[in-house]
Motif scaffolding. Structure first.
Motif: not given
Length: 544
Positions: A489, A523-525, A527, A530, A532, A534
């Motif tokens: 996270e 922020l969005e977790a 993974r 992945w 990501l 933002a």
């Protein structure tokens, strides 16, 4: 028979005496209340018994005394600090009598005409058993025909975290002098709840200086460097129209920098421990050359001379000190340097591996450094990068293969430290190449409508040091890419860096300087395996 009658008469007298003793003891208990033991815990605060108390909210009222009687036995603590009358009065006394609190004004002429008075008891009144304070205990009266009804409300938040601050004093002064916050009790005041919200009511119209305080010594004055404060830059005008809710950002001023400890016990090394992290306000000079490195709240200095020397430290926040470093001991044991050693390496790597030595390194002879992969005997190529801010770390870079086993060997003479001493033993470390599928990639797009503004950004995962530090300025749109990050996270801390010093600056009441605005956005977790993306709208984050 006569003997029996005599015995019974004597027994009756004893019973009478025993009964009198029991009655006397019971009366003494009633006159001297004590906290009972056993039974369920009392969690209810004391409440005012309105039928036996001076009526609240009276007009045309010039009391000599006010009596508040409660529904249980109470105690009075720190009344001289907790009980505050607005507007301020002098000479009144607050005392306890049974279940009642008495406010004695003495001379009635001390009360002004046509003024609404508010008595706030803070946490002075508590029940006798569990010390539960009476909640929101206020007594209001007016010496005129009406009670003032204007209000000021708002919220107090922490200037750095933006979290609400509970229990902060919010104070209004009709004296608009800058020094009033330090020298006088407030004209009116309120206290924030668990959501940081405050409401100050029963105000009369006028201009007021508005401040907030996390009061360390309960004296309603800002007189300690450790106390957190907030202030509204301009006086607020309280009129018959409602005042818009006010937001106050609470901060602690930078405390004067001081040297808490000096350690010169290790030959060739000086350690200064400070009362806080030294920032840009620290200036150093000395009689000799040295290497230095910053730690959390201390600085390390490595030097090469055997002669005594001076280090001069000066700061804008009052620090001015001269540190005398003694001459080196002639004792060979005290001059002996510890053997060079590598600190533990991470268990896996993807792009770089940090080699951390136990003392400053001057150079590495790559001809005596061998890096092998798995069971191969051939030396594989690598790149070095020196961390010039710490002097004890090297960054070993390569395209590490997933799950491959690596062994690094630094043979005798490969490493030369700051004093020209080389390693006499082979230094070896092993690690495993990280698997990219266990990591993730992060792309952050920043946008703003003000290309002249400067922002300083910290990307970090909770509970760990920052992953990246960078500034944004001169553009309306920015994009930053971060490859091979461990899952977790992440949060982005964005500072409105008004003085462009790449750090968050707190406020200063005397200089009327507000703390720099900062927003912490989760922020969005991220993974494993992945990508990501933002987006961060800086204009939205820092909207007025």
């Amino acid at each position: 028979m006569n003997s029996l009658s005599h015995f019974l008469r004597r027994l009756g007298r004893y019973q009478t005496i025993l009964l009198l003793l029991l009655v006397t003891f019971a009366c003494w208990q009633c006159a001297n209340p004590i906290a009972p033991t056993g039974g369920p815990r009392d969690e209810q605060p004391p409440r005012v018994d309105s039928l036996r108390s001076t009526p609240n909210l009276q007009t045309n009222f010039y009391p000599a005394t006010i009596q508040l009687t409660f529904d249980e036995w109470i105690k009075l603590e720190q009344a001289n600090q907790q009980v505050v009358i607005s507007p301020p009065l002098q000479g009144y006394k607050v005392s306890l009598k049974g279940k009642s609190v008495i406010v004695d004004f003495g001379d009635q002429d001390t009360l002004r005409e046509n003024v609404t008075y508010v008595i706030q008891f803070g946490e002075a009144v508590k029940d006798l058993t569990e010390s539960n304070p009476a909640e929101n205990l206020r007594f209001v009266f007016s010496t005129g025909p009406y009670i003032d009804s204007l209000e000021v409300q708002g919220q107090v938040i922490d200037a750095y975290t933006s979290e609400p601050v509970e229990g902060a004093l919010v104070m209004l002064y009709d004296n608009l002098a800058d020094s009033v916050f330090r020298t006088e009790k407030p004209f009116y005041f309120g206290r924030t709840n668990e959501e940081g919200l405050f409401l100050i009511s029963n105000l009369r119209a006028g201009n007021y200086k508005l401040t907030a305080l996390k009061d360390g010594d309960a004296n309603y004055r800002y007189n300690q460097a450790s106390e957190a404060i907030a202030f509204f830059s301009e006086p607020i005008n309280v009129t018959t129209d409602s005042v818009s809710p006010i937001s106050l950002r609470l901060f602690q001023e930078t405390i004067p920098l001081k040297i808490a400890d000096v350690d010169s016990s290790v030959w060739g090394r000086l350690k200064l421990v400070f009362n806080r992290k030294p920032l840009q306000d620290l200036t150093l000079r000395s009689d000799v050359s040295y290497l230095q490195a910053m730690e959390v709240d201390s600085m390390l200095f490595w030097y090469q001379t055997d002669s005594p020397w001076n280090l001069y430290a000066n700061s804008d926040t009052l620090l001015s000190d001269t540190i005398r470093v003694p001459a080196a001991s002639v004792d060979a044991a005290s001059r002996k340097l510890p053997p060079l050693a590598l600190k533990p390496l991470p268990g896996a790597a993807t792009q770089s591996v940090t080699l951390s030595f136990n003392r400053p390194v001057q150079s590495i002879d790559t001809a005596l450094v061998f890096l092998r992969q798995d069971t191969l005997l051939d030396k594989i190529p690598f790149r070095w990068e020196v961390d010039t801010t710490k002097h004890r770390q090297f960054l070993l870079q390569n395209n590490w293969q997933p799950r491959a086993n690596y062994e690094l060997s630094l043979y005798p003479g490969a490493v030369t430290d700051y004093w020209g001493v080389t390693n006499t033993d082979t230094l070896s470390k092993k690690w495993i190449g990280g698997d990219p599928k266990r990591l993730g990639n992060l792309s952050i797009s920043f946008s703003t409508n003000d290309s002249t503004a400067t922002y300083f950004v910290r990307l970090l995962i909770k509970g760990k040091p920052p992953v990246a530090l960078f500034s944004l300025n001169g553009e309306r749109a920015y994009n930053r890419q971060f490859k091979a990050l461990p899952p977790g996270e992440y949060v982005v801390e964005v500072i409105e860096d008004t003085n462009q010093n790449q750090q968050w600056d707190t406020g200063n009441y005397s200089n009327k300087q507000q703390p720099e605005r900062i927003v912490i956005r989760p922020l969005e977790a991220l993974r494993a395996n992945w990508d990501l993306e933002a987006t961060v709208d800086l204009a939205d984050l820092f909207q007025d």
